[in-house]
Design an enzyme around this catalytic site. Structure first.
Site, mmCIF file in Angstrom:
data_model
loop_
_atom_site.group_PDB
_atom_site.id
_atom_site.type_symbol
_atom_site.label_atom_id
_atom_site.label_comp_id
_atom_site.label_asym_id
_atom_site.label_seq_id
_atom_site.Cartn_x
_atom_site.Cartn_y
_atom_site.Cartn_z
ATOM 1 C CE LYS A 133 54.047 -44.938 25.531
ATOM 2 N NZ LYS A 133 55.181 -43.259 25.452
ATOM 3 C CG ASP A 166 41.532 -48.032 17.650
ATOM 4 O OD1 ASP A 166 42.660 -47.435 17.586
ATOM 5 O OD2 ASP A 166 40.523 -48.674 18.035
ATOM 6 C CB CYS A 193 45.695 -35.959 20.598
ATOM 7 S SG CYS A 193 44.594 -35.005 22.248
ATOM 8 N N PRO A 194 47.618 -34.035 21.784
ATOM 9 C CG PRO A 194 48.788 -31.992 22.883
ATOM 10 C CD PRO A 194 48.572 -33.857 23.086
ATOM 11 N N GLY A 195 49.470 -33.169 19.810
ATOM 12 C CA GLY A 195 50.760 -32.608 18.179
ATOM 13 C C GLY A 195 51.994 -32.372 18.818
ATOM 14 N N GLY A 196 52.282 -33.165 19.823
ATOM 15 C CA GLY A 196 53.910 -32.799 20.298
ATOM 16 C C GLY A 196 54.735 -33.338 18.723
ATOM 17 C CG ASP A 237 44.405 -38.619 19.208
ATOM 18 O OD1 ASP A 237 43.098 -39.376 19.999
ATOM 19 O OD2 ASP A 237 45.062 -38.822 19.962
#
Length: 361
Positions: free
Chosen positions: A309, A262, A223-226, A242
């Protein structure tokens, strides 16, 4: 010229320094680092004459995670005379006699302060290029074996490093930064991360074979789909995993199936081998590494691009732990694979990793 200048993201100088020190030592090259925090570059000075050139030839640029560019340089030229900045630069190059050079790049580190010099750099490039050509330089094709690109790194007004890099072992981009345009129809700016990753990890000549409309992908934390957008754009059918909503424009393509699950629990449909797994979830890097490892070891996917990350401290050490874990697990299972990682321009406190499984022993 017995130093390396490595460009990096401002704030990642220590990681770049740690990495070049380790990689150089693996080749039997030793030296010391000069760095200033948030400067966007570091200098690695070699103890032995000729070692900087050796690193520029033998240390594969694609193996470096945090460096955007790697060039051999000499001592910094300071206080260049305003009436003639070119002569001192030409004098440094005369010692090198770069007859096998292809072009000149006048660059700055990627910081707000240094980038104020970019207008000057652009204007200065033309007369400098003309002067270098008068010396009989800049005549080779960049594809010619052993050819070099000449690089000038201006770190402040009147102060620069003069250097070069081997064309087959450096970033092809000005300042080491690919210039990508945000596609208006993409659902989020994160799409540029995956676009840059594909540009970085997949050879241009192979891209159309590696992404086809017969392939299936999974985007964990979509989400949102990048990231889904980049796969769909290349023809891949995507299971977008998602709990959040996906952009309506992606549903309209007919090339996605939204799975409100999930990302850590999702499994691919039975009897379905996934060609591409992508993942940009905000989670602890080792947890993501273990998730990716599970997908690869179970044979659920063949190829993956994912983000890790990074923590606030010990970022380089965390990267080493995660990559070592993945390599050890895949080797233990007898996989042939290629792994690459890069701190991309569009990454912030994260790195992007690509793993392709080629088979099993």
């Amino acid at each position: 010229m017995n130093k390396l200048a490595l460009y990096c993201r401002a704030g990642f100088e220590k990681e770049t320094a740690g990495e070049i020190t380790d990689k150089a030592a693996q080749l039997g090259v030793f030296g010391f680092v000069n760095l200033k925090e948030n400067s966007g570059y570091i200098i690695f000075e070699c103890y032995q004459a000729g070692d900087a050139d050796r690193l520029a030839r033998e240390l594969k640029f694609e193996q470096l995670i945090f460096a955007r560019q790697m060039i051999v340089v000499g001592d910094m030229l300071q206080d260049l005379p305003v009436e003639d900045r070119i002569s001192p630069i030409v004098a440094q190059y005369q010692a090198l006699n770069p007859r096998h050079s292809s072009d000149i790049f006048v660059e700055t580190p990627d910081t707000n302060e240094a980038k104020e010099l970019l207008t000057f750099c652009r204007k200065f490039t033309v007369p400098l290029r003309n002067s270098l050509k008068k010396q009989g330089w800049l005549t080779k094709s960049e594809r010619a074996k052993g050819s070099i690109g000449l690089h000038i790194l201006f770190v402040r007004p009147g102060c620069c490093y003069v250097g070069y890099a081997y064309n087959d072992n450096k970033s092809p981009f000005f300042m080491g930064i690919p210039r990508l345009k945000f596609p208006a129809e993409a659902p989020s700016r994160s799409t540029l991360k995956l676009e840059e990753a594909i540009l970085t990890f997949i050879p241009e000549a192979e891209e159309k074979k590696r992404f086809t409309d017969e392939m299936t992908g999974v985007d964990l934390g979509a989400c949102p789909g990048g990231w889904t957008y980049q796969l769909v754009k290349r023809g891949v059918f995507v299971y977008a995993v998602d709990h959040g909503k996906m952009a309506a424009s992606l549903h309209e393509t007919g090339r996605i199936e939204h799975c409100p699950e999930d990302g850590f629990k999702f499994q691919p449909p039975k009897r379905k081998t996934i060609d591409w797994l992508v993942c940009d979830m905000v989670e602890q890097p080792m947890r993501i590494s273990k998730l990716i490892g599970k997908w690869l070891i179970n044979g659920w996917c063949r190829e993956t691009i994912f983000n890790l990350k990074l923590p606030m401290k010990k970022r380089y050490q965390e990267v080493q732990l995660c990559l070592a874990y993945l390599e050890e697990e895949l080797e233990k299972q007898g996989f042939w694979f290629k792994i690459q990682a890069k701190h991309l321009y569009h990454d912030r406190e994260e790195i992007t990793v690509h793993i392709a499984v080629m088979g099993k022993r």
